[in-house]
Design a protein around this motif. Structure first.
Motif, short mmCIF file in Angstrom:
data_model
loop_
_atom_site.label_atom_id
_atom_site.label_comp_id
_atom_site.label_asym_id
_atom_site.label_seq_id
_atom_site.Cartn_x
_atom_site.Cartn_y
_atom_site.Cartn_z
N UNK A 49 54.09 98.99 23.35
CA UNK A 49 54.45 97.73 24.02
C UNK A 49 53.51 97.48 25.19
N UNK A 50 53.57 96.29 25.75
CA UNK A 50 52.66 95.87 26.82
C UNK A 50 52.71 96.82 28.03
N UNK A 51 53.90 97.22 28.43
CA UNK A 51 54.04 98.12 29.57
C UNK A 51 53.41 99.48 29.26
N UNK A 52 53.57 99.93 28.05
CA UNK A 52 52.98 101.22 27.65
C UNK A 52 51.45 101.12 27.61
N UNK A 53 50.93 99.98 27.13
CA UNK A 53 49.48 99.75 27.16
C UNK A 53 48.99 99.74 28.61
N UNK A 54 49.76 99.13 29.49
CA UNK A 54 49.39 99.08 30.91
C UNK A 54 49.34 100.50 31.49
N UNK A 55 50.30 101.33 31.13
CA UNK A 55 50.32 102.72 31.61
C UNK A 55 49.10 103.48 31.07
N UNK A 56 48.79 103.29 29.80
CA UNK A 56 47.59 103.91 29.22
C UNK A 56 46.35 103.44 29.97
N UNK A 57 46.28 102.14 30.25
CA UNK A 57 45.12 101.59 30.97
C UNK A 57 44.98 102.19 32.36
N UNK A 58 46.09 102.32 33.07
CA UNK A 58 46.05 102.96 34.39
C UNK A 58 45.49 104.38 34.30
N UNK A 59 45.95 105.12 33.31
CA UNK A 59 45.47 106.49 33.13
C UNK A 59 43.99 106.53 32.77
N UNK A 60 43.58 105.67 31.85
CA UNK A 60 42.17 105.63 31.43
C UNK A 60 41.27 105.33 32.62
N UNK A 61 41.63 104.30 33.38
CA UNK A 61 40.77 103.91 34.49
C UNK A 61 40.84 104.90 35.65
N UNK A 62 41.94 105.60 35.80
CA UNK A 62 42.02 106.66 36.81
C UNK A 62 41.06 107.80 36.46
N UNK A 63 41.05 108.20 35.20
CA UNK A 63 40.17 109.28 34.78
C UNK A 63 38.70 108.85 34.91
N UNK A 64 38.39 107.63 34.50
CA UNK A 64 37.01 107.14 34.61
C UNK A 64 36.60 107.05 36.08
N UNK A 65 37.49 106.57 36.92
CA UNK A 65 37.20 106.50 38.36
C UNK A 65 36.98 107.89 38.93
N UNK A 66 37.81 108.84 38.54
CA UNK A 66 37.66 110.21 39.03
C UNK A 66 36.33 110.80 38.58
N UNK A 67 35.94 110.51 37.35
CA UNK A 67 34.65 111.00 36.85
C UNK A 67 33.48 110.39 37.61
N UNK A 68 33.57 109.10 37.94
CA UNK A 68 32.53 108.46 38.74
C UNK A 68 32.45 109.09 40.13
N UNK A 69 33.60 109.35 40.75
CA UNK A 69 33.60 109.97 42.07
C UNK A 69 33.06 111.40 42.00
N UNK A 70 33.39 112.12 40.95
CA UNK A 70 32.87 113.47 40.77
C UNK A 70 31.35 113.43 40.66
N UNK A 71 30.83 112.50 39.89
CA UNK A 71 29.38 112.38 39.73
C UNK A 71 28.73 112.03 41.06
N UNK A 72 29.37 111.16 41.83
CA UNK A 72 28.83 110.78 43.13
C UNK A 72 28.78 111.98 44.07
N UNK A 73 29.85 112.76 44.09
CA UNK A 73 29.88 113.95 44.95
C UNK A 73 28.80 114.93 44.52
N UNK A 74 28.66 115.15 43.22
CA UNK A 74 27.64 116.08 42.73
C UNK A 74 26.25 115.65 43.17
N UNK A 75 25.97 114.36 43.06
CA UNK A 75 24.65 113.86 43.47
C UNK A 75 24.47 113.97 44.98
#
Length: 169
Positions: A49-75
């Motif tokens: 359902x839409x709310x479940x898709x929204x929850x998946x989207x929050x998780x996906x973008x949180x992980x992607x954001x964390x990966x970007x921040x990790x890459x920034x810290x490494x650099x």
């Protein structure tokens, strides 16, 4: 006013440049992008359902954001002087730990949403519905592998684990 708007617009260009750099140069970022594609496909097939898709989207973008921040810290802390090696290593480890925690949280959410017999049966039925569906899934795995492990990374040394790259340089 025009100058402020121009600077504001440039911020989006800089952000896109950072995302594109991560796609080109960060294997783990490409892995998370592929995982996102598969999770969205599974969500669509499972009939979330839409709310479940929204929850998946929050998780996906949180992980992607964390990966970007990790890459920034490494650099940012790469190749410190000898007096800062320990703290640079600790900062990189902590940033990687942040990605791990975001990914574990996303897996927990996915488990709650997908580990239901009806949803698993729908996904399995869609994947195995025809021989063409099976072939399409297998081809998608090959494409994902090539994207994750063979795309970009001109500056990366091929075939070396991340820990060995620093020793080699």
């Amino acid at each position: 006013m025009k100058s402020d708007l121009k600077r504001f617009g440039r911020g989006f260009i800089y952000a896109w440049n950072g995302i594109w750099a991560a796609i080109r140069e960060e294997r783990n970022f490409r892995f998370h992008l592929c995982a996102a594609v598969y999770i969205y496909a599974a969500a669509a097939i499972a009939g979330l359902e839409a709310v479940e898709f929204a929850l998946i989207s929050l998780c996906v973008f949180l992980v992607i954001q964390a990966e970007l921040m990790n890459s920034a810290v490494e650099r940012a802390v790469d190749k410190p002087d000898t007096s800062h090696w320990w703290s640079a290593g600790a900062a990189k480890d902590m940033a990687a730990g942040g990605v791990l925690m975001a990914a574990v949280g996303a897996l927990c959410v996915a488990g709650f949403l997908f580990l239901q017999p009806g949803r698993l049966a729908r996904i399995w039925a869609a994947v195995t519905a025809t021989p063409w569906a099976v072939v399409a899934v297998l081809i998608s795995f090959v494409i994902a592998y090539l994207f994750i492990f063979r795309f970009g990374g001109c500056s990366q040394k091929k075939g070396l684990p991340d820990a060995d790259k620093d020793k080699e340089e």
